[in-house]
Scaffold this active site. Structure first.
Site, mmCIF file in Angstrom:
data_model
loop_
_atom_site.group_PDB
_atom_site.id
_atom_site.type_symbol
_atom_site.label_atom_id
_atom_site.label_comp_id
_atom_site.label_asym_id
_atom_site.label_seq_id
_atom_site.Cartn_x
_atom_site.Cartn_y
_atom_site.Cartn_z
ATOM 1 N N ILE A 28 0.777 -1.296 -0.171
ATOM 2 C CA ILE A 28 0.135 0.043 0.193
ATOM 3 C C ILE A 28 0.924 1.477 0.056
ATOM 4 C CG2 ILE A 28 -1.529 1.075 1.354
ATOM 5 C CD1 ILE A 28 -2.839 -1.283 2.437
ATOM 6 N N ALA A 29 1.897 1.407 0.878
ATOM 7 C CA ALA A 29 2.583 2.549 1.133
ATOM 8 C C ALA A 29 3.988 2.211 2.054
ATOM 9 C CB ALA A 29 1.821 3.544 1.743
ATOM 10 N N GLY A 31 6.695 4.248 4.866
ATOM 11 C CA GLY A 31 7.045 5.300 5.815
ATOM 12 C C GLY A 31 8.276 5.354 6.415
ATOM 13 N N GLY A 32 8.711 5.900 7.106
ATOM 14 C CA GLY A 32 9.959 6.312 7.703
ATOM 15 C C GLY A 32 10.479 5.215 8.307
ATOM 16 N N MET A 33 9.606 4.219 8.814
ATOM 17 C CA MET A 33 10.050 3.020 9.657
ATOM 18 C C MET A 33 9.670 1.793 9.137
ATOM 19 S SD MET A 33 9.807 4.471 13.632
ATOM 20 C CE MET A 33 8.050 4.436 13.528
ATOM 21 N N VAL A 36 3.594 -0.694 4.469
ATOM 22 C CA VAL A 36 2.143 -1.143 4.852
ATOM 23 C C VAL A 36 1.960 -2.159 3.677
ATOM 24 C CG1 VAL A 36 -0.073 -0.581 5.607
ATOM 25 C CG2 VAL A 36 1.740 0.669 6.339
ATOM 26 N N LYS A 51 1.548 -4.031 8.663
ATOM 27 C CA LYS A 51 2.820 -3.063 9.072
ATOM 28 C C LYS A 51 3.871 -4.066 9.176
ATOM 29 C CE LYS A 51 2.620 1.225 10.611
ATOM 30 N NZ LYS A 51 3.370 2.087 9.723
ATOM 31 N N ASP A 150 3.606 10.840 17.493
ATOM 32 C CA ASP A 150 3.739 11.065 16.077
ATOM 33 C C ASP A 150 2.479 11.462 15.339
ATOM 34 O OD1 ASP A 150 5.153 11.463 13.922
ATOM 35 O OD2 ASP A 150 5.132 9.373 13.322
#
Length: 659
Positions: A28-29, A31-33, A36, A51, A150
């Protein structure tokens, strides 16, 4: 080109299985860590979002332990505005370990997508309709003792049904304690970091309030208050500048919203709302005063996609955000950033921000007089002194070793370092009761003198709670779950009980106080009600005696008819319904039918005159038949059948001989 190909990572997971249960379908996408994925829980046949944390965290035991604790805490957040956490685990395979979290799959878009699709600003009613459920979710977390750390538009999801959900609780805290970061690293999204997160790394509910205030500012104006060429320059603004009222960019905003943003983003945490619940109350008062009703949210057609709190691989990091008017801000990535140091080099870094423009002016205007140079030096000294005062040069101390120490020893070590400990307690299968499991910030981190270190102290293994007899099953199950154990029903083990009502709890197995591993099963022993009682033997008793005996045994007797029995005297008991000796449960007062004998005892008629005998048998419901050789008045009876004392049915005939 697929997202997997562009990122260079994650393609190997697509099509695979995690822990032989969760199928990974598509990326799906990222991120920084983490990344997903859309996936499927093959056991429950349920679509899920998975995730998967970056490989740098998988081998870090401290991260995995904290990740598991934070996931369990997040799973306890049952709130309609929180993305549900279903499971967590570590999939171990030949290509390495994959630490993952299984969550509710939200179809829709992020708040960032909504802001960009709207060209920057959101309408006022839409802004408040997003902020209210967002604060409601944070409020639930704060009440449970959790801090998000966050909060940003990427972590606020807008469902296709108009729902607003907050995601990613606890992940930043887990990563911050991993061995891959240190005390000098700030982990978070710099555009939304509170001043205390920049200076000390510490965060509490008021830090989430600050970030929510920044998100509110961005929804109202189309951009966060601070943007810059570097992450450090943005962090510097958070520490040293007050967030301006949003009406500076949008003049027609009501004063009440200006006040709300300014109060939520005070640099001093003590001047902010103490948690999201208080912030939400203030928001509702402002909304009521302005007469702004909630509006239904809709996902823009171009944004109708599955999203789950992560940005695409090509999203620019925070320091690349262009500081241009109302231009929509690109997605913000959670990132690790060096916390400002406290030595001379730190001072030079920050003073350079102010000194560089002056050197430019010096080159443009030539040589200054000695007096002007003196003034410049004094100004620079004032700037350096102010920065040093705010960031506390020389006033930072290192967090001592407290993990693995008894609570009293850990508190003593913190006091010796000029710090204080804020204790929360968690069960642990391996760490003894009273011993520190973890600290935030961790050992060696630099914290302002007088600051607070969050300690997680072990409660040891959870113990089977004491369940009072007569407790409802639902209450008992809740108490067992609150003790971090799993309730179990086994109807074959239910028991009769003379005082505990049917369906209520008698006790538990194992016994209360028994230590068990987290999530171990505790069986409820439930009452089947009073034990059954045998119908007493009342055959041959008189009616009154039988009724008294049955009543004393807990029954309600009633007359169930009459029958003839040559062995039972009249008005005495022949049988019962249920039968004598049957087991009957004493629920209320069970009714017992009593069948009585209608037998008539034949009287002695010998020596009586016939006329007198006829009157006596008629009174008993019997008939008289007289046999005589000679019919004479005043005949006397000298024989009879049936014999005296015999039992006959009502209406029977007594045969006599008279002379």
């Amino acid at each position: 080109m697929t997202p997997e190909t562009r990122s260079g990572r994650g393609a190997s997971l697509v099509g695979g299985m995690l822990e032989r249960r969760y199928r990974v379908d598509s990326l799906i996408a990222r991120g920084g860590m983490s990344a997903v994925y859309r996936g499927l829980d093959t056991r429950l046949d349920r679509p899920v979002a998975i995730k998967v944390m970056d490989a740098q965290y998988s081998g870090d035991r401290s991260f995995v332990d904290r990740f598991e604790r934070e996931a369990r805490a997040a799973a306890r957040l049952h709130h309609p505005d929180v993305v549900a956490v279903y499971d967590q685990g570590v999939d171990r395979g030949p290509d390495g370990d994959h630490v993952f979290l299984v969550m509710q799959l939200v179809e829709g878009c992020t708040l960032r997508d909504l802001i960009m699709a709207r060209g920057g600003r959101l309408p006022l009613a839409m802004t408040l309709s997003v902020l209210a459920p967002m604060l409601s979710a944070l409020s639930a977390a704060h009440q449970a003792g959790m801090v998000h750390r966050d909060v940003k538009p990427e972590n606020v999801l807008i469902g296709t049904d108009g729902s607003v959900k907050v995601a990613d609780f606890g992940l930043v805290r887990a990563a911050a304690e991993a061995g891959t970061t240190s005390g000098s690293i700030i982990l978070g999204t710099v555009a939304y970091l509170s001043p205390e997160q920049v200076t000390t790394g510490a965060a509490d509910a008021r830090s989430d309030v600050y970030a929510a205030g920044i998100v509110l500012y961005e929804m109202l104006t189309g951009r966060p208050p601070y943007v810059g060429d570097t992450a450090l320059s943005v962090a510097y603004r958070h520490v040293n500048d007050d967030v301006p009222p949003p009406s500076g960019l949008v003049p027609d905003l009501p004063q009440a919203l200006d006040d709300l943003v300014v109060r939520a983003t005070r640099r001093d945490p003590a001047q902010r709302p103490e948690n999201a619940e208080v912030f939400l109350d203030e928001l509702q008062r402002v909304r009521t005063a302005l007469g702004i009703a909630p509006v239904a949210l809709s996902v823009p057609a171009s944004e109708e996609r599955t999203t789950q709190m992560a940005t695409a691989a090509e999203d620019p990091p925070t320091e690349q955000i262009p500081a241009v008017g109302d231009t929509p801000v690109a997605p913000q990535r959670t990132r690790a950033m060096a916390r400002p140091a406290t030595d001379d080099e730190h001072t030079q870094d920050f003073s350079a921000v102010a000194a560089e423009p002056r050197r430019d002016r010096d080159r443009r205007h030539g040589r200054r007089t000695v007096a002007l140079w003196t003034a410049v030096v004094l100004v620079l000294a004032a700037l350096v002194g102010g920065t040093a005062y705010w960031l506390g040069i020389g006033s930072y101390v290192q967090v001592p070793r407290v993990v693995g120490e008894p609570e009293a020893a850990a508190q003593q070590a913190l006091e010796g370092a000029g710090l204080s400990g804020n204790v929360t307690r968690e069960n642990d299968n391996t760490i003894p009761e009273g011993v520190v499991i973890s600290s935030t910030p961790g050992e060696g981190s630099r914290v302002r003198s007088g600051g607070t270190v969050d300690l997680v102290v072990s409660l040891g293994k959870p113990k089977v709670p004491e369940i009072a007899q007569g407790t409802t099953v639902a209450e008992a199950e809740s108490a067992i779950r609150n003790a971090k154990l799993q309730p179990k029903r086994d109807e074959s083990g239910d028991q009769y009980h003379s005082t505990v009502p049917e369906g209520r709890v008698i006790g538990v197995n194992p016994a209360p106080g028994t230590p068990l591993n987290i999530s171990a099963e505790v069986t409820l022993v439930v009452s089947k009600g009073p034990p059954p009682v045998q119908v007493p033997d009342v055959r041959g008793m008189s009616r009154d005696d039988a009724f008294a005996t049955l009543s004393n045994a807990g029954f309600e007797p009633y007359e169930a008819g009459r029958q003839f029995d040559s062995s039972i005297a009249g008005d005495h008991v022949i049988s019962t319904d249920p039968a004598i000796g049957s087991e009957v449960r004493l629920v209320g007062r069970p009714r017992i039918g009593v069948v009585l004998s209608n037998a008539v005892e034949v009287p002695s008629l010998n020596g009586l005159r016939v006329a007198d005998a006829q009157q006596q048998v008629a009174a008993l419901g019997l008939q008289l038949s007289v046999q005589s050789f000679f019919q004479r008045p005043n005949m006397m009876i000298w024989g009879q059948l049936p014999l005296p004392g015999s039992k006959v049915e009502p209406g029977s005939t007594i045969h006599v001989t008279a002379f």
